[in-house]
Design a protein around this motif. Structure first.
Motif, PDB file in Angstrom:
ATOM      1  N   ARG A 119       0.851  -1.190   0.000  1.00 23.80           N
ATOM      2  CA  ARG A 119       0.000   0.000   0.000  1.00 23.80           C
ATOM      3  C   ARG A 119       0.888   1.243   0.000  1.00 23.80           C
ATOM      4  O   ARG A 119       0.885   2.027   0.949  1.00 23.80           O
ATOM      5  CB  ARG A 119      -0.936  -0.017   1.198  1.00 23.80           C
ATOM      6  CG  ARG A 119      -1.962  -1.144   1.139  1.00 23.80           C
ATOM      7  CD  ARG A 119      -2.931  -1.119   2.290  1.00 23.80           C
ATOM      8  NE  ARG A 119      -3.935  -2.164   2.160  1.00 23.80           N
ATOM      9  CZ  ARG A 119      -4.839  -2.450   3.089  1.00 23.80           C
ATOM     10  NH1 ARG A 119      -4.862  -1.764   4.216  1.00 23.80           N
ATOM     11  NH2 ARG A 119      -5.714  -3.418   2.894  1.00 23.80           N
ATOM     12  N   THR A 120       1.649   1.362  -1.050  1.00 22.65           N
ATOM     13  CA  THR A 120       2.561   2.490  -1.218  1.00 22.65           C
ATOM     14  C   THR A 120       2.387   3.060  -2.605  1.00 22.65           C
ATOM     15  O   THR A 120       2.399   2.316  -3.585  1.00 22.65           O
ATOM     16  CB  THR A 120       4.022   2.041  -1.000  1.00 22.65           C
ATOM     17  OG1 THR A 120       4.203   1.717   0.388  1.00 22.65           O
ATOM     18  CG2 THR A 120       5.002   3.129  -1.388  1.00 22.65           C
ATOM     19  N   GLU A 121       2.220   4.356  -2.670  1.00 23.67           N
ATOM     20  CA  GLU A 121       2.114   5.054  -3.945  1.00 23.67           C
ATOM     21  C   GLU A 121       3.193   6.117  -4.025  1.00 23.67           C
ATOM     22  O   GLU A 121       3.602   6.682  -3.006  1.00 23.67           O
ATOM     23  CB  GLU A 121       0.732   5.680  -4.106  1.00 23.67           C
ATOM     24  CG  GLU A 121      -0.390   4.661  -4.162  1.00 23.67           C
ATOM     25  CD  GLU A 121      -1.757   5.305  -4.362  1.00 23.67           C
ATOM     26  OE1 GLU A 121      -1.817   6.550  -4.482  1.00 23.67           O
ATOM     27  OE2 GLU A 121      -2.755   4.559  -4.395  1.00 23.67           O
ATOM     28  N   GLU A 133       7.804   2.325  -9.869  1.00 22.96           N
ATOM     29  CA  GLU A 133       6.976   1.118  -9.787  1.00 22.96           C
ATOM     30  C   GLU A 133       7.823  -0.137  -9.566  1.00 22.96           C
ATOM     31  O   GLU A 133       7.310  -1.176  -9.129  1.00 22.96           O
ATOM     32  CB  GLU A 133       6.126   0.961 -11.039  1.00 22.96           C
ATOM     33  CG  GLU A 133       6.912   0.661 -12.297  1.00 22.96           C
ATOM     34  CD  GLU A 133       6.025   0.534 -13.540  1.00 22.96           C
ATOM     35  OE1 GLU A 133       4.824   0.880 -13.449  1.00 22.96           O
ATOM     36  OE2 GLU A 133       6.532   0.090 -14.583  1.00 22.96           O
ATOM     37  N   ARG A 136       8.053  -1.920  -5.919  1.00 24.30           N
ATOM     38  CA  ARG A 136       7.128  -3.013  -5.611  1.00 24.30           C
ATOM     39  C   ARG A 136       7.602  -4.325  -6.228  1.00 24.30           C
ATOM     40  O   ARG A 136       7.488  -5.394  -5.598  1.00 24.30           O
ATOM     41  CB  ARG A 136       5.714  -2.693  -6.112  1.00 24.30           C
ATOM     42  CG  ARG A 136       4.701  -3.746  -5.670  1.00 24.30           C
ATOM     43  CD  ARG A 136       3.355  -3.593  -6.352  1.00 24.30           C
ATOM     44  NE  ARG A 136       2.364  -4.477  -5.770  1.00 24.30           N
ATOM     45  CZ  ARG A 136       2.277  -5.793  -5.991  1.00 24.30           C
ATOM     46  NH1 ARG A 136       3.144  -6.381  -6.814  1.00 24.30           N
ATOM     47  NH2 ARG A 136       1.356  -6.525  -5.404  1.00 24.30           N
ATOM     48  N   GLU A 153       3.193  -0.281   3.981  1.00 22.96           N
ATOM     49  CA  GLU A 153       2.189   0.766   3.794  1.00 22.96           C
ATOM     50  C   GLU A 153       2.813   2.123   4.094  1.00 22.96           C
ATOM     51  O   GLU A 153       3.248   2.373   5.225  1.00 22.96           O
ATOM     52  CB  GLU A 153       0.991   0.532   4.709  1.00 22.96           C
ATOM     53  CG  GLU A 153      -0.094   1.574   4.550  1.00 22.96           C
ATOM     54  CD  GLU A 153      -1.301   1.325   5.442  1.00 22.96           C
ATOM     55  OE1 GLU A 153      -2.380   1.828   5.116  1.00 22.96           O
ATOM     56  OE2 GLU A 153      -1.144   0.623   6.466  1.00 22.96           O
TER      57      GLU A 153
END
Length: 198
Positions: A119-121, A133, A136, A153
């Motif tokens: 849950r990481t943006e 990206e 991840r 997160e």
């Protein structure tokens, strides 16, 4: 018991030679051909207390995807192999890792059951030439191949570099705690089932 492993992974896309010593001093010898990834792996070694050597070449003329993913896979395989039957380890750890304006929560169970909750943006698609990206992708490769349950997160953050760094430092610190041997239970497998995995 020596908790050390070497993984050699060769595909048509990458060549990775990786050695980990879980009971090292945090020394990193990293050469991946991807500058930002070198930085992340160096701080992973430093803050986890593991010795980590990585020599990798890959199809970086295309992008950094295969190199990043395959190093995550190899690191996961090496950690799993070095752990053996996981006797005596703390098994669990969690941390809230601050990095300036960023805060990331990382929780780890060395369970033998591979799972990643991510849950990481990132507010930017790239840090330098590195696609954010791919952070991840590294964590996915690591979690599945180390056979660990890993939750990451980022609660808040504005700078993509800081967010990535908080994720890697958080992983490092939970590994440092969870991989450590508890002297009170050094000969015990930390599960009521008597084994970990499956």
């Amino acid at each position: 018991m020596t908790r050390r492993a070497t993984i050699v992974r060769k595909t048509s896309e990458t060549s990775v030679n990786l050695t980990v010593d879980l009971d090292g001093t945090g020394t990193g010898r990293i050469a991946t051909g991807v500058g930002f990834l070198d930085h992340m792996l160096d701080l992973l070694a430093r803050h986890s207390g593991m010795d980590l050597t990585v020599e990798a070449t890959g199809d970086t003329h295309i992008d950094f995807h295969h190199t990043t993913e395959d190093i995550g896979i190899a690191l996961g395989q090496a950690v799993r192999q070095a752990l053996g039957d996981m006797r005596g380890i703390n098994r669990y750890a969690d941390i809230c890792m601050p990095m300036d304006e960023t805060l990331t929560r990382v929780a780890l169970d060395i369970s033998g059951r591979p799972f990643l909750v991510w849950r990481t943006e990132f507010p930017a698609a790239k840090v330098g030439e590195f696609d954010t990206e791919l952070v991840r992708e590294f964590f996915q490769g690591f979690a599945i191949n180390a056979a660990v349950t890993l939750h990451v997160e980022t609660l808040y953050g504005a700078n993509a570099h800081h967010i990535a760094e908080s994720c890697f430092k958080g992983l490092a610190r939970v590994l440092r705690t969870a991989l450590a041997v508890d002297p009170r239970a050094a000969n015990q497998i930390p599960s009521t089932k008597g084994s970990l995995g499956g």
